[in-house]
Structures are given as C-alpha cells and as structure tokens.
Scaffold this active site. Sequence first.
Site, PDB file in Angstrom:
ATOM      1  N   ARG A 165       0.846  -1.195   0.000  1.00 18.64           N
ATOM      2  CA  ARG A 165       0.000   0.000   0.000  1.00 18.64           C
ATOM      3  C   ARG A 165       0.882   1.245   0.000  1.00 18.64           C
ATOM      4  NH1 ARG A 165      -4.918   1.234   4.236  1.00 18.64           N
ATOM      5  NH2 ARG A 165      -3.266   0.997   5.823  1.00 18.64           N
ATOM      6  N   ASP A 447      -4.032   2.549  14.113  1.00 17.43           N
ATOM      7  CA  ASP A 447      -3.198   3.186  13.102  1.00 17.43           C
ATOM      8  C   ASP A 447      -3.728   4.592  12.880  1.00 17.43           C
ATOM      9  OD1 ASP A 447      -5.421   2.959  11.448  1.00 17.43           O
ATOM     10  OD2 ASP A 447      -4.498   1.568  10.037  1.00 17.43           O
TER      11      ASP A 447
END
Length: 533
Positions: A165, A447
């Site tokens: 990603r 996160d």
Amino acid sequence: MNAPRYGPGIEITADVTPEFAQILTSDAVAFAARLQRAFGPRRTQLLARRVARQVQFDAGQLPDFLADTRAVRDGNWTCDPVPADIQDRRVEITGPVDRKMIINALNSGAKVFMADFEDANTPRWANNIQGQLNLRDAIRRRIDYTSPEGKAYRLNAKTAVLFVRPRGWHLPEKHMLVDGEPIAGGIFDFALYVFHNAKELLARGSGPYFYLPKVESHLEARLWNDIFVMAQDDLGIPRGTIKATVLIETVLAAFEMDEILYELRHHSAGLNAGRWDYIFSCIKKFRSNRDFCLADRALVTMTTHFMKSYAELLVKTCHRRNAHAMGGMAAQIPVKNDEEANAQAFAKVKADKEREATYGHDGTWVAHPGLVPVAREAFDRLMPAPNQIATKKRDDVRVAASDLLRFEPEKPITEAGLRLNINVAIQYVGAWLAGQGAVPIFNLMEDAATAEISRSQVWQWIRSPKGVLDDGRKVTKAMVTQMIPEEIAKIRDLLGEAFGEGRYEEAARIVGDLIASDTFVEFLTLPAYERID
C-alpha cells in the site's frame, strides 16, 4: 561510495547511505520523476477538486450517485480475471514495512500480507527506504532478522502473497524534489517498489499487487490506472500485469464503486471495505452539517445502518463485476495475562468475520498474526470455495443514497468516550512522531485511521449542537483543554518508563491545536509530517 547522481531537476534532500543507494539508483529515481512529471499536475487538480467538493458539502449539499456515469453503472462490463495466486484471499494481514513485521506477517498463515507505507507507517525517510530494502529482500527470499535478545527470524517455505500500500494522494514525499516540488508520496512508493521488483515477482510466479488508499472518486482511480499503464510500458511488462485493490474508505467513493472498478477494470483486484477510515471520512465530510453526529466511537459498528449498507453494496457491486469484495480490519489483538479479556477479543473477531463471510465478502483483514486462525476458521467454514464471487451475487441488496447517509447512532456521547478519543489520539501521535505507525493501545491495534476518528469526533462534538454528553453537559473547547493534561498524566502512568520513548507532550500540543482550530485539518499526518525527518 558516493550517492548516485540524479538528472536535471531531481533532488534528494535526505541522506543517501550506501545501502539506501541500492534503492535510490539513478534509473529508479529517474523512473519516479517521469511518473511525477507526467501525473503530478493531475494529482494537484484532483486535490483541488476535493476542496471544492467540501465547500459544497459545507453549504448543505449531500452526495449522490453520479448522473453522468449512469451508463457505467448500468453496463454489463466485468473486470479482467486476477492471477491464480490471488484468487483465494480469505485472510489478509496488514502491517508496517519493518523487517521483523514483514517476516512474521509472511509466515503468519494468512493468504496475503499487505505491507503498508501508509496508515501503519510513520513516513520518516529511513522508514520508507529501509522498507523498500526489506521488501526487495523478502521477494528474493533473503530477508532475515535477529532480535536484540538473539532470536532469529527467517521465512517459512510457504508464505503469504505480497501486496503493497503506497501513500494516499494527499501525502507528499518531501525528501525528493522534482522541478522544485515534492514528489507525490504515492508515486514515490509505487515507483521504487515496481521498478525494483515487478520483473522479479513475475519470474517467481506472482506479480506487482497493490492496495490503493483514500481514493475519493473514479477520477482519482483513473489517475492510478494511467500511472499503471505508463509504468508497465516503461518497464516493458504487459499491460494488466499490475493488479490493485481499492480501499473504499471514503464516503464519496461509496457512491462511485462501479465507476472506480470500471476505471481500473484491466488492473483491478476488487474493492475493500476500509471501515475505520470510512467512519473518519463521514465525520470529516459532514463536519459542518448541524444534523450530523455520531455516538462514542465504540458504538459505531458494522451492524449500524450506514455501515451495513456500505458493506453489502460493496459485495454486490464487486461480484456483479467478477471482482473480489474484501472485508475490513479486526483491530483486536491477543490480550496477554488476562484470559477473560483475551476470550472476549477472540469472540468479537469470530463474530465479525462470520458476519463478513455471510454478507458475501471474499476475505478479510486482521492486524495480528495471533488472529489469523480465528478469521481463517470462520471463512473456511462459511466459504469452502476460493471466493464467493460466483455464488453470492447479493441481488437482494437495495441501497439508496439515503441508506449510505443514515448515520447512527447519535447517542450516547459519554465522558469516558470523549476521554478515550483524546487519550488514543495523543498516544498514537506520540508514537507516530517517534517512528511507530502501528500502535497497540488498550488491546486494539491502532493506526492513523483510528487516531483520525478520535480527533475528528472531538472536533465535531465541540461544534455540533448535538455534541452533548449523556449527563447533559455540552462538549466544549474548555472541557477538552482541561482533559488533555489529565489524559497525559494517565498515559504517563500507563506507560511508565516507556513514556520517554514517545513524543507524547508534543503530540498533546498537536492534537490540542487540531481540535481547537476552527479550520478543520484534512489529515493529522500532514502537520505531523512537518515534525519528522
């Protein structure tokens, strides 16, 4: 060894060590610069379009399915098939690109490991380039790691398939300038990875596979597709080699899922229900809407109307187009030294994954290797085939714009929920500034997305007439200002000596400033990025 010499208009402003020079070769950097020069202006225009759309939402306009792309939604087109090694993606594990994490994730028993340069990674220069070195070594099966205690880590014979990603469109890479401007972080991450590894991956029977974050429209997906085409042509690999799964983690993208798949149909590996960023996006986009308000973060689950609608629409859309529909993240992690809490965490993951498999998802995400078996058992039991694309078309699903916009629950907002948001935001940003992008907090793997929910909820509760605690008190700036040092004291007590390893006092100032400012900052990582090397 001298650092490589780069072409005219290309400048690397950070240290290029002899090891980093293996990634930052003159050819690789020139490749990244070509992509930036070709597509950087379009990225800038699309970011400006985001701002213009926000002005419309602030004025009371609500999003809807696009009238001018109805033919795409009504058409009978499908996405190209994906390669054999990513037909079965029943459990995917995600994590940052540090060396130990990569080995553990590839060995975890998951079908896929998504190596993250985005929300689970602090984009320090050393993290980014070392991450590229780590992935290069993992692909060539020469990665190893020895802990300070002497424990050795190496790859198993059978490992997960690798996805990467890159950063979202909003983030720059400030250490590489092209014609005086920072390169897009996403282009930088993508370019270095695909340049060094695409042909090696193909030779090993896999391919360059990606997850694309924070996409807000089919035009942003089209930009990625055009980058893929140019990159493949430049590298001499067939078009369609690159495959990418788009995270539907913005409320605007939920209205353009067909169109996003269509733009990427030759490179698509489906869509993913990125639930945490999706909740953040809803708060962010409707922050000025006096009718909008969400209850404590813990109460905004996948069974609420707007989240269930979005997840089921994603399954229906993907399966109609013969594409994978991936489920979202279970943020729970194993709880050490508390059997009851650990059992509760595993039960939550089990129920979540059973729900996703029943909806028709073709796989799911976990944040910790210890939860791979729980997720795998649920999908093995409920999805015996590699995926459910052909068997669960979900033609029963009917989702209107009003379903995606029926935000609930609005209550309760509690003092405990308010304090938890402040605490989590400070803990996460403090660890992020110190270089850690995936942070275990209160038995959840947090996160950037969950930190964004936390600080944006507080910002919105202060300014919304509905931002009232269940005891009748209005959430105010003064209340939050008083709570911040109290939560810092709790964090200091909780972490003990480890408090000194983070930048928590600085984080408290950043979070306090973000919440106090009447101008909403789109991403907390943008001001935080200015404070790291």
